[in-house]
Design a protein around this motif. Structure first.
Motif, PDB file in Angstrom:
ATOM      1  N   ASN A 149      43.200  36.928  34.739  1.00  0.00           N
ATOM      2  CA  ASN A 149      42.671  36.165  36.011  1.00  0.00           C
ATOM      3  C   ASN A 149      42.344  37.440  36.843  1.00  0.00           C
ATOM      4  O   ASN A 149      41.924  37.122  37.990  1.00  0.00           O
ATOM      5  N   GLY A 150      42.695  38.574  36.803  1.00  0.00           N
ATOM      6  CA  GLY A 150      42.084  39.731  37.401  1.00  0.00           C
ATOM      7  C   GLY A 150      42.997  40.034  38.542  1.00  0.00           C
ATOM      8  O   GLY A 150      42.433  40.960  39.603  1.00  0.00           O
ATOM      9  N   GLN A 151      44.038  39.452  38.828  1.00  0.00           N
ATOM     10  CA  GLN A 151      45.082  39.938  39.909  1.00  0.00           C
ATOM     11  C   GLN A 151      46.467  39.456  39.474  1.00  0.00           C
ATOM     12  O   GLN A 151      46.919  38.783  38.943  1.00  0.00           O
ATOM     13  N   TYR A 198      28.706  45.404  35.377  1.00  0.00           N
ATOM     14  CA  TYR A 198      29.224  45.978  34.311  1.00  0.00           C
ATOM     15  C   TYR A 198      28.557  45.515  32.965  1.00  0.00           C
ATOM     16  O   TYR A 198      28.259  44.278  32.915  1.00  0.00           O
ATOM     17  N   TYR A 199      28.671  46.444  31.927  1.00  0.00           N
ATOM     18  CA  TYR A 199      28.202  46.069  30.681  1.00  0.00           C
ATOM     19  C   TYR A 199      29.338  45.005  30.021  1.00  0.00           C
ATOM     20  O   TYR A 199      30.365  45.165  30.249  1.00  0.00           O
ATOM     21  N   PRO A 200      29.028  44.328  28.963  1.00  0.00           N
ATOM     22  CA  PRO A 200      30.029  43.623  28.206  1.00  0.00           C
ATOM     23  C   PRO A 200      31.010  44.261  27.722  1.00  0.00           C
ATOM     24  O   PRO A 200      30.774  45.453  27.258  1.00  0.00           O
ATOM     25  N   VAL A 207      50.043  44.350  45.249  1.00  0.00           N
ATOM     26  CA  VAL A 207      48.917  43.307  44.511  1.00  0.00           C
ATOM     27  C   VAL A 207      48.076  44.314  43.713  1.00  0.00           C
ATOM     28  O   VAL A 207      47.509  45.552  44.369  1.00  0.00           O
ATOM     29  N   ILE A 208      47.851  43.909  42.281  1.00  0.00           N
ATOM     30  CA  ILE A 208      46.778  45.064  41.613  1.00  0.00           C
ATOM     31  C   ILE A 208      45.828  44.049  41.314  1.00  0.00           C
ATOM     32  O   ILE A 208      46.326  42.698  40.891  1.00  0.00           O
ATOM     33  N   GLN A 209      44.695  44.650  41.161  1.00  0.00           N
ATOM     34  CA  GLN A 209      43.721  43.710  40.638  1.00  0.00           C
ATOM     35  C   GLN A 209      42.430  44.403  39.730  1.00  0.00           C
ATOM     36  O   GLN A 209      42.649  45.754  39.900  1.00  0.00           O
ATOM     37  N   HIS A 210      41.496  43.852  39.305  1.00  0.00           N
ATOM     38  CA  HIS A 210      40.467  44.344  38.653  1.00  0.00           C
ATOM     39  C   HIS A 210      39.218  43.461  38.402  1.00  0.00           C
ATOM     40  O   HIS A 210      39.549  42.186  38.792  1.00  0.00           O
ATOM     41  N   GLY A 211      37.991  44.028  38.523  1.00  0.00           N
ATOM     42  CA  GLY A 211      36.973  43.036  38.520  1.00  0.00           C
ATOM     43  C   GLY A 211      36.135  42.799  37.215  1.00  0.00           C
ATOM     44  O   GLY A 211      35.070  42.687  37.081  1.00  0.00           O
ATOM     45  N   LEU A 212      36.889  42.932  35.955  1.00  0.00           N
ATOM     46  CA  LEU A 212      36.201  42.859  34.676  1.00  0.00           C
ATOM     47  C   LEU A 212      35.783  41.400  34.109  1.00  0.00           C
ATOM     48  O   LEU A 212      35.040  41.391  33.268  1.00  0.00           O
TER      49      LEU A 212
END
Length: 678
Positions: free
Chosen positions: A453-455, A430-432, A572-577
């Motif tokens: 926390n991404g989750q 990912y870009y900043p 559960v939902i999450q992201h990777g940013l």
């Protein structure tokens, strides 16, 4: 003095009221703000007007004039004039703390004019006549309830304002567009000698005492003590930035500026405010001054009223060097979000407006919106733009309703999916990213933890608990979040990514057709009871029923528009940013939480600036992920305030901060790498 009082009493009531309104609004604008606005901004809004005089005051004044008070040509009318002036001052100056003004500040009032002609002759006659002393004596005998209001030993008095040049006597100043007879009206405070500067004003009026100006008030940012915190000198930052590394530095501001329509729809929320400071003509110069003072390179605004944006804000920002994008809320809402950037610092790559409203979905039935921009930093000549990474900037205003945390989560998932689409590189990284906005959630709430926390495990969670704004634990039947949170028709996975952009999993599952698989799933042999099977009623004599819905593995090659299958039942939902907050949400020196807004007089933090960082290896403290700066480094921030400090300023809005939110400001540095090969 009597001549001055009589000068404006002789005027018709309509012109007197109009002069009252214009003079006092200009007085409030110039003095209470203690402005130092540039001529560029000041010139645009110099012609603003105040509120109209209430009808009951107008009727009362007209009654006084009809009784003959304003038509007496001699000094015998002085006692009556005093009563009119004193009563008018008492009614008009209610809440005198908002009108602590001085003659020197009143000079810039564009609507103040001087009397001329026959009135000038009458004033000179009155000022040189002996009955003047009698008139002053009569004024001193007025009852207490009719005398002019006092603050300490300083009393309010009717005086002649100073013009741009020294004036003795009475001259006329033409005002553009003024077709009626000129009028003179100004109120000023004669201060006690102990608190008045020694230097006299630069003008004098014959037979009139000197009135000293008030000390100049300090700007808003000094009154509310917002300090700039330089983080670039921190040891951990110095370790990450090598001596040979160059940084592209820029500032980002996030600000909910409080749309005027929302003010007028919810006046009960602002009962602590004097009505004048809620006036848009008062608030706008304040907001522009604040933005101009902190000079951000990227500006993310929420609650931007559409007509104000196109008519006032966008033209002003354009003159300040910004390129602007705006997205109004859907439905009948009149406000929205705006993202502006300095075109001398960035070049636009792409812009994506987001509408959270989706017809037919209860979880996305609100009109909130967002904006996602991809910007290319501009480097000095001789340096390739590829030496610095593009920057993704997102801005949003999430639903307020504290009971609908399910809606907030769904809206945030849509925004993160759009960021994932815009900010993902061809290599899969990912870009900043910088995420700004009013998220209507407090620190350490489930929504905040999800972003940081991404989750988030949400299944069974009460909806009101998501944002942490209010405690509805005593509610009998609270709405609870169930998995899946949104239907698959939305096209967003539990990883907050668009399904259409995700690679298909196990493509060999789709090699067989649906009809072929059903032949084995529900063949006749499978539905017959073997003869040697022991008969158990309700168990071995029951036949399997065909499912009412399509099986999970029904995505096949002969479908017209096949989609990859993603199971969505874990809750559960999450992201990777990998996002972390610019602010720590606590003020160590005051031992109090930071606040960004004060609804109903209670401080809370709901506004944020998140930015991309690198997770610390094996860094997890009590379920809280630890980060360190990566390519994007936090160099500084504008300190927030605690609730007790804002209470001393009468909460938000106040005469110095014209929104019910504080602005957030951070300085970043983006690594400038060496030239890439090819």
């Amino acid at each position: 003095m009597i001549g001055t009082v009589l000068c404006y009493v002789l005027l018709p009531a309509a012109r007197l009221l109009r002069a009252l309104r214009d003079a006092f609004f200009t007085c409030r604008k110039n003095v209470l703000l203690a402005k130092s606005v540039s001529t560029q901004v000041e010139g645009i809004f110099a012609a603003t007007r105040g509120r109209s005089v209430p009808e009951e005051q107008e009727a009362l004044l007209q009654q006084w004039l009809e009784e003959g008070t304003g038509n007496l040509p001699t000094s015998e009318s002085a006692p009556a004039v005093g009563k009119v002036s004193a009563k008018l001052a008492s009614d008009w100056l209610e809440g005198s703390e908002l009108l602590m003004t001085s003659l020197s500040d009143l000079n810039s009032a564009p609507e103040v004019t001087w009397c001329a002609g026959q009135q000038l002759t009458e004033l000179h006659t009155l000022s040189s006549s002996e009955p003047q002393d009698h008139a002053v004596a009569e004024l001193a005998k007025l009852p207490a309830e009719e005398t002019v209001a006092v603050v300490g030993s300083a009393c309010w008095a009717a005086v002649m304002p100073q013009a741009d040049h020294q004036i003795v006597g009475c001259t006329a100043i033409d005002v553009e567009g003024q077709n009626e007879d000129p009028a003179v009206l100004a109120w000023s405070l004669a201060r006690d000698a102990e608190i008045v500067p020694v230097e006299p004003p630069a003008w004098t009026v014959q037979d009139m005492e000197h009135f000293q100006p008030l000390p100049t008030e300090v700007p808003y940012h000094e009154i509310l003590w917002r300090d700039w915190e330089d983080l670039s000198v921190q040891p951990y930052v110095l370790e990450q930035v090598s001596r040979n590394m160059s940084l592209f530095e820029f500032r980002v501001m996030s600000y909910n500026i409080l749309a005027q329509d929302l003010v007028e729809q919810g006046l009960d929320l602002y009962l602590h405010c004097h009505p004048d400071i809620l006036n848009w003509n008062y608030r706008l110069p304040n907001i522009l001054q604040e933005i101009q003072h902190w000079d951000p390179d990227v500006l993310c605004l929420q609650e931007v009223q559409e007509n104000h944006y196109w008519e006032q804000l966008e033209p002003t920002f354009r003159m300040m060097g910004f390129a602007c994008f705006y997205k109004r809320r859907t439905g009948r809402k009149t406000d929205g979000c705006a993202v502006c950037y300095k075109h001398s610092k960035f070049q636009l790559i792409s812009v994506s407006p987001i509408e959270y409203f989706r017809p037919g979905l209860d979880i996305l039935n609100r009109d909130n919106v967002g904006l996602v921009l991809l910007l290319q930093p501009l480097l000095p000549e001789g340096l390739d733009l590829k030496m610095v990474s593009p920057l993704c900037v997102a801005n949003t205003h999430v639903l307020y309703n504290p009971r609908r945390g399910d809606v907030k989560l769904a809206q945030m998932a849509l925004l993160l999916a759009e960021i994932d689409k815009i900010a993902k590189t061809t290599e899969g990284s990912y870009y900043p990213v910088i995420l700004c906005g009013d998220l209507n959630s407090v620190p350490d709430s489930p929504l905040y933890k999800f972003i940081r926390n991404g989750q988030l495990s949400y299944h069974g969670m009460p909806a009101w608990k998501v944002s942490g704004q209010e405690d509805f634990s005593q509610q009998l039947h609270p709405r609870k979040l169930l998995a899946p949170l949104w239907p698959s028709s939305l096209g967003v996975t539990d990883n907050c990514q668009y399904v259409s952009l995700c690679p298909s999993k196990k493509l060999d599952r789709r090699k067989y057709s649906r009809d072929f698989l059903l032949q084995f799933h529900f063949c006749n042999v499978a539905c017959e009871r073997p003869p040697q099977l022991i008969l158990l009623e309700g168990v071995t004599d029951a036949k399997p029923d065909r499912p009412a819905r399509r099986p999970k593995h029904a995505a096949v090659v002969n479908d017209p528009d096949p989609q990859p299958f993603f199971p969505r039942s874990s809750g559960v939902i999450q992201h990777g940013l990998n996002l972390t907050s610019v602010y720590s949400h606590f003020l160590p020196q005051r031992r109090r939480p930071e606040v960004t807004t004060m609804p109903m007089g209670l401080g809370a933090t709901v506004d944020y600036i998140f930015y991309s960082a690198e997770p610390v290896e094996n860094g997890n403290r009590g379920g809280r992920r630890l980060y360190q700066d990566g390519a994007l480094k936090l160099l500084g921030r504008l300190s927030l305030l605690s609730e007790d400090v804002l209470l001393m300023a009468n909460g938000l809005p106040n005469p110095f901060c014209s929104s019910d939110h504080l602005c957030l400001l951070a300085s970043f540095g983006l690594e400038i790498s060496s030239l890439r090969e090819g």
